[in-house]
Design an enzyme around this catalytic site. Structure first.
Site, PDB file in Angstrom:
ATOM      1  N   ASN A   1      58.512  -8.130 -19.101  1.00 54.41           N
ATOM      2  CA  ASN A   1      57.333  -8.782 -18.505  1.00 54.41           C
ATOM      3  C   ASN A   1      56.104  -7.896 -18.670  1.00 54.41           C
ATOM      4  OD1 ASN A   1      55.962 -10.798 -17.178  1.00 54.41           O
ATOM      5  ND2 ASN A   1      56.352  -9.959 -15.136  1.00 54.41           N
TER       6      ASN A   1
ATOM      7  N   SER B   1      57.439  -5.503  -0.609  1.00 48.91           N
ATOM      8  CA  SER B   1      56.363  -6.487  -0.590  1.00 48.91           C
ATOM      9  C   SER B   1      56.181  -7.061   0.805  1.00 48.91           C
ATOM     10  CB  SER B   1      56.712  -7.615  -1.572  1.00 48.91           C
ATOM     11  OG  SER B   1      55.885  -8.735  -1.359  1.00 48.91           O
TER      12      SER B   1
ATOM     13  N   TYR C   1      62.885 -14.552  -4.375  1.00 44.85           N
ATOM     14  CA  TYR C   1      62.189 -13.298  -4.715  1.00 44.85           C
ATOM     15  C   TYR C   1      62.055 -12.443  -3.458  1.00 44.85           C
ATOM     16  CZ  TYR C   1      58.238 -10.177  -4.890  1.00 44.85           C
ATOM     17  OH  TYR C   1      57.431  -9.084  -4.733  1.00 44.85           O
TER      18      TYR C   1
ATOM     19  N   LYS D   1      63.771  -8.642  -2.148  1.00 45.28           N
ATOM     20  CA  LYS D   1      63.062  -7.482  -1.592  1.00 45.28           C
ATOM     21  C   LYS D   1      63.656  -7.095  -0.242  1.00 45.28           C
ATOM     22  CE  LYS D   1      60.109  -6.667  -4.848  1.00 45.28           C
ATOM     23  NZ  LYS D   1      60.224  -5.422  -5.649  1.00 45.28           N
TER      24      LYS D   1
ATOM     25  N   LEU E   1      46.331 -15.482  -7.422  1.00 35.76           N
ATOM     26  CA  LEU E   1      44.958 -15.956  -7.363  1.00 35.76           C
ATOM     27  C   LEU E   1      43.997 -15.207  -8.272  1.00 35.76           C
ATOM     28  CD1 LEU E   1      42.807 -17.789  -6.093  1.00 35.76           C
ATOM     29  CD2 LEU E   1      42.622 -16.126  -4.212  1.00 35.76           C
TER      30      LEU E   1
ATOM     31  N   ARG F   1      44.497 -13.520   2.824  1.00 40.04           N
ATOM     32  CA  ARG F   1      45.414 -12.462   2.396  1.00 40.04           C
ATOM     33  C   ARG F   1      44.731 -11.106   2.461  1.00 40.04           C
ATOM     34  NH1 ARG F   1      47.947 -16.342   2.816  1.00 40.04           N
ATOM     35  NH2 ARG F   1      49.583 -17.250   1.475  1.00 40.04           N
TER      36      ARG F   1
ATOM     37  N   PRO G   1      53.899 -25.156  -1.605  1.00 40.73           N
ATOM     38  CA  PRO G   1      55.021 -24.967  -0.682  1.00 40.73           C
ATOM     39  C   PRO G   1      55.337 -23.475  -0.472  1.00 40.73           C
ATOM     40  CG  PRO G   1      55.549 -26.634  -2.335  1.00 40.73           C
ATOM     41  CD  PRO G   1      54.238 -26.021  -2.748  1.00 40.73           C
ATOM     42  N   GLY G   2      55.579 -23.107   0.778  1.00 36.78           N
ATOM     43  CA  GLY G   2      55.968 -21.720   1.060  1.00 36.78           C
ATOM     44  C   GLY G   2      54.804 -20.820   1.405  1.00 36.78           C
TER      45      GLY G   2
END
Ligand code: WQD
Length: 344
Positions: free
Chosen positions: A38, A127, A151, A155, A202, A233, A295-296
């Site tokens: 990645n 996280s 995910y 963590k 974002l 955030r 969602p979430g």
């Protein structure tokens, strides 16, 4: 006194590459390992340009026990910073087994190899997602923990695994760093965030709209319990985050006991706050449409960073304007990320 040697896994990733530079500047010796699942090998060229030295690097998968055994046999390693993990929330819902195998398997293989070579100082990339939907703001490290996607579950499970490892053998010392929302880039514009495909997060979506790679930003909901209704955030500059890792390593290498710490600014900004700050910083407009919630997503999430300040002597110093200026410089110099040479 020889410089401590630090292994970075996921070393050519966004946060790791910035941490690499900060560690070199702080006098550490760094060995990077990555499988480029990645990230781009081009990051190594940029690190060479910025540091004036050829990065010490090996291509390997942290899940590959034989490769990690060979690496530890050939290099003296005093501590490790474990960044390597899959990190896309949406993808983790579609491919949970890949996430559990890679994120947990990689951690376990790394720790087993470290212990076999008497290396037991570990900084772990955790996280804020481990807090799930926060009950109280700002969020302290003793807040309730919950996962809302695979995910985040990896963590949370990783933190539990590390606490068990430390309980089993007090020679281990660990720093579990809970990142809030990393944004920004090195002031040179040579390294930065380069997500593959459509950005989940974002800021890279905003910068790709501003540079013309994408037409419009979708704002996921404006009916949240926040001042302007859009999600709030704790955005933290990646250079501040990198400095937090240096502080954590210095802390561990002094033989101090393990710590779990929030790495955030303690300030919340909404989606529209960030859009407006970015437009001001870049001089570019970011057209957007309000669309239904993702969602979430939670209404608001921002840190109480006082423990890291008290124990690690670290605090985030860069403001939202410099986060936007530096993000824009990276994106405008690298409209296609690492796929093409930077614009002069
Ligand atoms: C921020 C805000 C969105 C994209 C996640 C992970 C976290 C870490 C960072 C890995 C939210 C809104 C977003 C868009 C939008 N990842 N948004 N339009 O979800 O807080 O955190 O990424 O380490 O662990 O949970 O970050 O950047 O995706 O979203 O309106 O195109 O922006 O709804 O309010 P998030 P994000």
């Amino acid at each position: 006194m020889t410089a401590p040697a630090v292994l970075l896994t996921g070393a050519t990733g966004y946060i790791a590459s910035h941490t690499w530079l900060a560690l070199l500047a702080a006098g550490f010796k760094v060995l990077g390992v990555d499988n480029f699942s990645n990230s781009s090998p081009e990051v190594l060229n940029r690190l060479r340009l910025l540091s004036g030295q050829t990065p010490l690097f090996e291509q390997a998968d942290v899940c590959d026990g034989a490769a990690m055994q060979s690496l530890f046999q050939r290099h003296r390693i005093d501590a490790a910073v474990h960044f390597a993990a899959f990190k896309a929330v949406g993808e983790s819902n579609r491919k949970p087994l890949d996430y559990y195998a890679n994120n947990l398997g990689g951690l376990i293989t790394l720790c087993q190899t470290m212990a076999r070579h008497d290396c037991r100082a570990l900084v772990f990339s955790s996280s804020a997602t481990v807090y799930g939907k926060p009950e109280q703001l700002p969020i302290r490290e003793d807040a309730a923990l919950a996962s809302t996607n695979p995910y985040g579950a990896t963590k949370l499970m990783s933190e539990n695994i590390l606490r068990d490892v430390e309980q089993s053998d007090p020679r281990w010392t660990m720093a579990l760093l809970r990142y809030f929302n990393p944004v920004g880039a090195h002031e040179s514009g040579q390294i930065g965030e380069d997500p593959r495909g459509t950005p989940n997060n974002l800021m890279p979506y905003i910068t790709q709209v501003a540079v013309g790679q994408r037409a419009r930003l979708q704002v996921f909901g404006n009916d949240y319990d926040t001042p302007d209704g859009t999600g709030m955030r704790d955005y933290i500059h990646v250079l501040d985050l990198a400095d937090g890792h240096v502080a954590a390593l210095r802390y561990l290498l002094q033989g101090k006991r393990s710590i779990t710490a929030n790495l955030g600014t303690g300030r919340g900004h909404s989606v529209l706050d960030l859009v407006h700050a970015f437009e001001q910083a870049s001089g570019r407009s970011v057209p957007y449409d309000i669309v239904p919630r993702r969602p979430g997503d939670v209404d608001a999430c921002y840190a109480d960073p006082s423990l890291a300040q008290r124990v690690l002597g670290w605090r985030a110093g860069r403001d939202i304007h410099s986060m936007c200026v530096d993000s824009w410089r990276w994106q405008s110099m690298n409209p296609h990320g690492y796929a093409a040479p930077p614009a002069r």
